[in-house]
Design a protein around this motif. Structure first.
Motif, short mmCIF file in Angstrom:
data_model
loop_
_atom_site.label_atom_id
_atom_site.label_comp_id
_atom_site.label_asym_id
_atom_site.label_seq_id
_atom_site.Cartn_x
_atom_site.Cartn_y
_atom_site.Cartn_z
N ILE A 153 0.84 -1.20 0.00
CA ILE A 153 0.00 0.00 0.00
C ILE A 153 0.87 1.25 0.00
N GLY A 154 2.02 1.17 0.67
CA GLY A 154 2.91 2.34 0.70
C GLY A 154 3.54 2.63 2.04
N PHE A 155 3.17 1.85 3.09
CA PHE A 155 3.77 2.03 4.41
C PHE A 155 5.14 1.37 4.44
N ARG A 156 6.01 1.81 5.36
CA ARG A 156 7.35 1.27 5.48
C ARG A 156 7.67 0.94 6.94
N ASN A 157 8.59 0.00 7.13
CA ASN A 157 9.06 -0.30 8.48
C ASN A 157 9.65 0.97 9.09
N GLY A 158 9.32 1.22 10.34
CA GLY A 158 9.82 2.41 11.02
C GLY A 158 8.89 3.61 10.92
N ASP A 159 7.83 3.52 10.08
CA ASP A 159 6.86 4.62 9.98
C ASP A 159 6.11 4.81 11.29
N ARG A 160 5.76 6.06 11.57
CA ARG A 160 4.84 6.38 12.68
C ARG A 160 3.61 7.02 12.07
N ILE A 161 2.47 6.37 12.20
CA ILE A 161 1.24 6.91 11.61
C ILE A 161 0.74 8.07 12.46
N LEU A 162 0.52 9.20 11.80
CA LEU A 162 0.05 10.41 12.48
C LEU A 162 -1.46 10.59 12.35
N SER A 163 -2.00 10.29 11.17
CA SER A 163 -3.44 10.48 10.98
C SER A 163 -3.93 9.74 9.75
N PHE A 164 -5.24 9.46 9.73
CA PHE A 164 -5.94 8.92 8.56
C PHE A 164 -6.98 9.95 8.13
N ASP A 165 -6.77 10.58 7.00
CA ASP A 165 -7.71 11.61 6.52
C ASP A 165 -8.05 12.62 7.62
N GLY A 166 -7.07 13.00 8.39
CA GLY A 166 -7.28 13.98 9.45
C GLY A 166 -7.65 13.38 10.79
N PHE A 167 -8.09 12.12 10.81
CA PHE A 167 -8.41 11.45 12.07
C PHE A 167 -7.12 10.99 12.75
N VAL A 168 -6.94 11.40 14.01
CA VAL A 168 -5.73 11.06 14.75
C VAL A 168 -5.99 9.83 15.61
N PRO A 169 -5.43 8.69 15.27
CA PRO A 169 -5.68 7.46 16.05
C PRO A 169 -5.01 7.52 17.41
N THR A 182 -12.48 4.56 8.79
CA THR A 182 -12.44 5.87 8.15
C THR A 182 -12.45 5.77 6.63
N GLN A 183 -12.16 4.55 6.11
CA GLN A 183 -12.00 4.37 4.66
C GLN A 183 -11.10 5.47 4.10
N ALA A 184 -9.99 5.65 4.79
CA ALA A 184 -9.09 6.76 4.49
C ALA A 184 -8.53 6.68 3.08
N LYS A 185 -8.41 7.85 2.47
CA LYS A 185 -7.79 7.95 1.15
C LYS A 185 -6.29 8.21 1.27
N GLU A 186 -5.87 8.73 2.45
CA GLU A 186 -4.45 8.96 2.65
C GLU A 186 -4.11 8.90 4.13
N ALA A 187 -2.86 8.64 4.40
CA ALA A 187 -2.35 8.61 5.77
C ALA A 187 -1.12 9.50 5.85
N LYS A 188 -1.04 10.27 6.94
CA LYS A 188 0.16 11.05 7.21
C LYS A 188 1.05 10.22 8.12
N VAL A 189 2.31 10.03 7.71
CA VAL A 189 3.24 9.25 8.53
C VAL A 189 4.53 10.04 8.72
N LEU A 190 5.18 9.76 9.85
CA LEU A 190 6.49 10.32 10.12
C LEU A 190 7.52 9.29 9.71
N ARG A 191 8.36 9.64 8.72
CA ARG A 191 9.33 8.70 8.17
C ARG A 191 10.70 9.36 8.11
N ASP A 192 11.63 8.82 8.88
CA ASP A 192 13.00 9.37 8.91
C ASP A 192 13.00 10.87 9.20
N THR A 197 3.07 11.69 3.02
CA THR A 197 1.69 11.30 2.75
C THR A 197 1.67 9.97 1.99
N VAL A 198 0.95 9.00 2.54
CA VAL A 198 0.78 7.71 1.88
C VAL A 198 -0.63 7.67 1.29
#
Length: 441
Positions: A153-169, A182-192, A197-198
């Motif tokens: 899908i686009g996630f990577r090892n070490g990612d920290r998920i910040l939000s799904f379409d603005g929803f903060v888990p 949320t049927q999210a269209k995108e996820a914000k992740v902290l990577r390195d 945006t995934v």
């Protein structure tokens, strides 16, 4: 024994849920002086295991032999019994059909209401007795370990998920569920150190629904024990040692070390180890599978902060109410997935086999009550759906009458009940069919 435990927990849970649901109908019927002909736990086609009718009572109480639910037969109501002979008689003052619409509304709504109240009571008891504990998503500072589907899908090892379409888990263990809801269209992740945006292609939703677990906690590679039989028993490794690198390649996380070690099967390596405040190099060996033959530390509490909340009886009540409301909201989101063909969530619909499988193999009261509370919410939500033969269908017709002052004819209600029962039969066939496919094919 495992299967027996699951069956017993399922039967006990469903018995509680059905009794409370039907008691909701029963109580409001009696409040408005409507006769209840039968009040049964389980169904009783052809015969019952137990029945009793108190003296001077209009109600027969009993236990059927088919443990798939129960029922409350109310005089003058078109229900699953389809008692057309009784409905052909002149309406009597004690019958459901003779009462004003607002009273009939509460008789129908009573089952759903009592299931929701039961969920609140159970969640309150859980909060008071066990409290809550979970790992906050924000506390997983080392990033996560992802499966093949997540990486596709686009996630990577070490990612920290910040939000799904603005929803903060909030809860790390519910990341995949939050993504689905949320049927999210995108996820914000902290990577390195950078926010990335995934983009999530909706085509992956069916696969996400089927995937057992996409996001895992990443564990630092810390030695818990070096068995005497290990090929590295005499190479100087000690408990609490932290692996930092292999042959100069950084790999302080367990999943990273596995990947690097797989390249040195049956070989020798030089490991960079942290011991206390010291950094040292140790020559180690790997077996033919690329293993060091050590036990690594996988105790969650040693690496992550576990958030624990304890409640007094007074504070447990609003917490229980909030939990019940949140569960209702989340279940409605999940139902939207089922009614959306493109998600293929309908393939996950299950019968009693699926419900029974979610109970643990050993008797655990915390798990039992947590699952029972969720099933109580599920029963309430499903029953409120505006489908003929369900409480929600009856409520729609009753509300229509309250607004228009026109009562649907008994013949129309009979037809509607028949259509509703056919729909439910189709749903049952789908559920059992899915179970057969999952369990036996």
């Amino acid at each position: 024994m495992i299967i027996l435990n699951k069956i017993l927990q399922l039967i006990l849970s469903l018995s509680i849920l059905v009794l409370i649901h039907e008691f909701g109908h029963f109580l409001f019927a009696r409040i408005f002086k409507i006769r209840v002909e039968k009040f049964y736990l389980f169904f009783d086609p052809w015969f019952s295991l137990f029945k009793y009718k108190p003296k001077n009572s209009d109600t027969e109480y009993g236990i059927g032999w088919l443990p798939l639910g129960g029922y409350c037969k109310i005089s003058g109501m078109i229900d699953e019994s389809m008692d057309k002979e009784a409905m052909a008689q002149e309406p009597q003052p004690w019958e459901y059909r003779s009462k004003p619409a607002w009273q009939r509304f509460f008789v129908i709504f009573g089952g759903v209401l009592f299931n929701f109240i039961l969920a609140i009571i159970i969640y309150t008891g859980i909060m008071f007795t066990w409290g809550e504990q979970y790992i906050k998503n924000s506390d997983v500072t080392t990033g996560m370990y992802t499966t093949g589907l997540a990486q596709e899908i686009g996630f990577r090892n070490g990612d920290r998920i910040l939000s799904f379409d603005g929803f903060v888990p909030d809860n790390f263990n519910e990341l995949q569920v939050d993504l689905i809801r949320t049927q999210a269209k995108e996820a914000k992740v902290l990577r390195d150190g950078d926010t990335v945006t995934v983009s999530i292609d909706p085509v992956y939703i069916p696969a996400i629904l089927k995937a057992p677990r996409m996001f895992h906690l990443g564990f630092p590679f810390e030695v818990q024990e070096v068995p005497d039989s290990s090929i590295n028993a005499a190479n100087g490794l000690m408990p609490k040692d932290r692996l930092l690198a292999i042959n100069g390649a950084d790999c302080d996380m367990f999943y990273e070390a596995q990947e690097v070690l797989s390249k040195f099967k049956g070989d020798s390596i030089v490991a960079t180890i942290a011991r206390g405040g010291e950094i040292m190099l140790l020559p180690l060996a790997t077996d033919t599978l690329g293993k060091l033959q050590i036990v690594f530390n996988a105790k969650i509490e040693d690496f992550y902060t576990i958030t624990r909340k304890e409640y007094s009886l007074l504070s447990a009540v609003p917490a229980g109410i909030n939990k019940a409301i949140t569960t209702v909201e989340n279940y409605f989101k999940e139902l939207k997935l089922i009614f959306s063909p493109k998600t293929e969530a309908y393939k996950s619909v299950g019968s009693f086999l699926t419900i029974g499988s979610i109970f643990p193999g050993t008797w655990d009261w915390h798990s039992f009550w947590t699952i029972t509370a969720f099933l109580s919410v599920m029963l309430a939500v499903l029953n409120i759906l505006p489908i003929p033969a369900l409480d929600g269908g009856h409520l729609v017709f009753t509300v229509y009458e309250m607004i228009t002052k026109r009562k649907p004819s008994d013949k129309f209600l009979e037809y509607a009940q028949t259509v509703g029962m056919l729909l439910l039969l189709g749903l049952m066939i789908l559920a059992f069919g899915n179970d057969i496919f999952r369990f036996f094919l």
